[in-house]
Design an enzyme around this catalytic site. Structure first.
Site, PDB file in Angstrom:
ATOM      1  CG  HIS A  19      36.208  31.744  33.372  1.00 49.34           C
ATOM      2  ND1 HIS A  19      36.917  31.875  32.202  1.00 49.34           N
ATOM      3  CD2 HIS A  19      36.972  32.315  34.338  1.00 49.34           C
ATOM      4  CE1 HIS A  19      38.050  32.518  32.440  1.00 49.34           C
ATOM      5  NE2 HIS A  19      38.121  32.792  33.729  1.00 49.34           N
ATOM      6  CE  LYS A  43      45.635  38.861  34.337  1.00 50.46           C
ATOM      7  NZ  LYS A  43      44.682  37.782  34.568  1.00 50.46           N
ATOM      8  NE  ARG A  92      42.666  29.261  38.529  1.00 46.04           N
ATOM      9  CZ  ARG A  92      43.065  30.160  37.654  1.00 46.04           C
ATOM     10  NH1 ARG A  92      43.179  29.826  36.388  1.00 46.04           N
ATOM     11  NH2 ARG A  92      43.365  31.378  38.017  1.00 46.04           N
ATOM     12  CB  SER A 130      42.269  32.747  30.296  1.00 47.10           C
ATOM     13  OG  SER A 130      40.918  32.660  30.685  1.00 47.10           O
TER      14      SER A 130
HETATM   15  P1  ADP Z   1      41.586  37.613  36.398  1.00 46.45           P
HETATM   16  O1  ADP Z   1      42.503  38.288  35.439  1.00 46.45           O
HETATM   17  O2  ADP Z   1      40.779  38.568  37.216  1.00 46.45           O
HETATM   18  O3  ADP Z   1      42.181  36.521  37.229  1.00 46.45           O
HETATM   19  P2  ADP Z   1      40.333  35.485  34.902  1.00 46.45           P
HETATM   20  O4  ADP Z   1      39.460  35.616  33.711  1.00 46.45           O
HETATM   21  O5  ADP Z   1      41.629  34.790  34.728  1.00 46.45           O
HETATM   22  O6  ADP Z   1      40.522  36.960  35.430  1.00 46.45           O
HETATM   23  O7  ADP Z   1      39.540  34.765  36.090  1.00 46.45           O
HETATM   24  C1  ADP Z   1      38.311  35.258  36.552  1.00 46.45           C
HETATM   25  C2  ADP Z   1      37.908  34.476  37.784  1.00 46.45           C
HETATM   26  O8  ADP Z   1      37.699  33.111  37.434  1.00 46.45           O
HETATM   27  C3  ADP Z   1      38.964  34.449  38.888  1.00 46.45           C
HETATM   28  O9  ADP Z   1      38.315  34.419  40.140  1.00 46.45           O
HETATM   29  C4  ADP Z   1      39.671  33.148  38.660  1.00 46.45           C
HETATM   30  O10 ADP Z   1      40.269  32.657  39.836  1.00 46.45           O
HETATM   31  C5  ADP Z   1      38.516  32.293  38.231  1.00 46.45           C
HETATM   32  N1  ADP Z   1      38.944  31.148  37.446  1.00 46.45           N
HETATM   33  C6  ADP Z   1      39.690  31.131  36.325  1.00 46.45           C
HETATM   34  N2  ADP Z   1      39.890  29.869  35.870  1.00 46.45           N
HETATM   35  C7  ADP Z   1      39.257  29.069  36.750  1.00 46.45           C
HETATM   36  C8  ADP Z   1      39.093  27.647  36.867  1.00 46.45           C
HETATM   37  N3  ADP Z   1      39.654  26.816  35.997  1.00 46.45           N
HETATM   38  N4  ADP Z   1      38.376  27.177  37.899  1.00 46.45           N
HETATM   39  C9  ADP Z   1      37.826  28.025  38.792  1.00 46.45           C
HETATM   40  N5  ADP Z   1      37.934  29.356  38.755  1.00 46.45           N
HETATM   41  C10 ADP Z   1      38.641  29.874  37.749  1.00 46.45           C
END
Ligand code: ADP
Length: 157
Positions: A19, A43, A92, A130
């Site tokens: 992030h 979630k 990703r 996450s």
């Molecule tokens: P959501 O539940 O909306 O997917 P996340 O917190 O998992 O929420 O992710 C928020 C954003 O960050 C999304 O666009 C996700 O693709 C991006 N993201 C999560 N992990 C990574 C990573 N390792 N590299 C790049 N982008 C990421």
């Protein structure tokens, strides 16, 4: 809509180095990034929403251009509410893209003047999610590899 402001929505349960990488790259394009934590995600979140917001604020305490908000309801409506011209999302994998493309088209249909922008995950962060980080934390593994420096979970359980 403000073309210099992007909304970066997600669950951030918890924030990871992936992030942070997207936010930092986003700051090269946008003047302001609002990190927005959605409240009504289906979630099962591990961490309390205020705690999640607090960690993000801690990571970006010296970066005035990043702020953190929580919101209810549709992401696109919140984006409109704060007048952000763009939604920022990280990619990703092709799987991420397939999922994101549908959402981006739906959002475009709902509010045509807000554009979704995708940034590719840095190579070394593309395997961080996450979900995996939560597993590592729950099983008391070394989560420091995956989360920003200074974030400590030791007193949580
Ligand atoms: P959501 O539940 O909306 O997917 P996340 O917190 O998992 O929420 O992710 C928020 C954003 O960050 C999304 O666009 C996700 O693709 C991006 N993201 C999560 N992990 C990574 C990573 N390792 N590299 C790049 N982008 C990421």
């Amino acid at each position: 809509m403000d073309p210099k402001t992007a909304l970066f929505p997600g669950s951030f349960d918890p924030i990871t180095k992936g992030h942070v990488d997207i936010i930092k790259k986003g700051l090269l394009i946008f003047d302001r990034i609002v990190v927005a934590i959605g409240k009504n995600s289906k979630k099962n979140n591990l961490f309390d929403i205020d705690q999640r917001a607090e960690w993000i604020r801690q990571v970006f305490k010296d970066e005035k251009r990043v702020s953190v908000e929580t919101y209810d309801g549709l992401t696109i409506e919140f984006c409109k509410k704060i007048n952000a011209g763009f939604i920022l999302r990280g990619l990703r994998s092709p799987g991420d893209f397939e999922y994101e493309q549908n959402i981006a088209y739906a959002n475009k249909e709902l509010v045509p003047d807000i554009e979704t922008v995708f940034l590719l995950s840095g190579l070394s962060y593309s395997n961080i999610s996450s979900t995996i980080v939560r597993e590592v934390i729950i099983h008391k593994g070394d989560y420091t590899k995956f989360v920003p420096e200074g974030i400590v979970f030791k007193d949580i359980f």
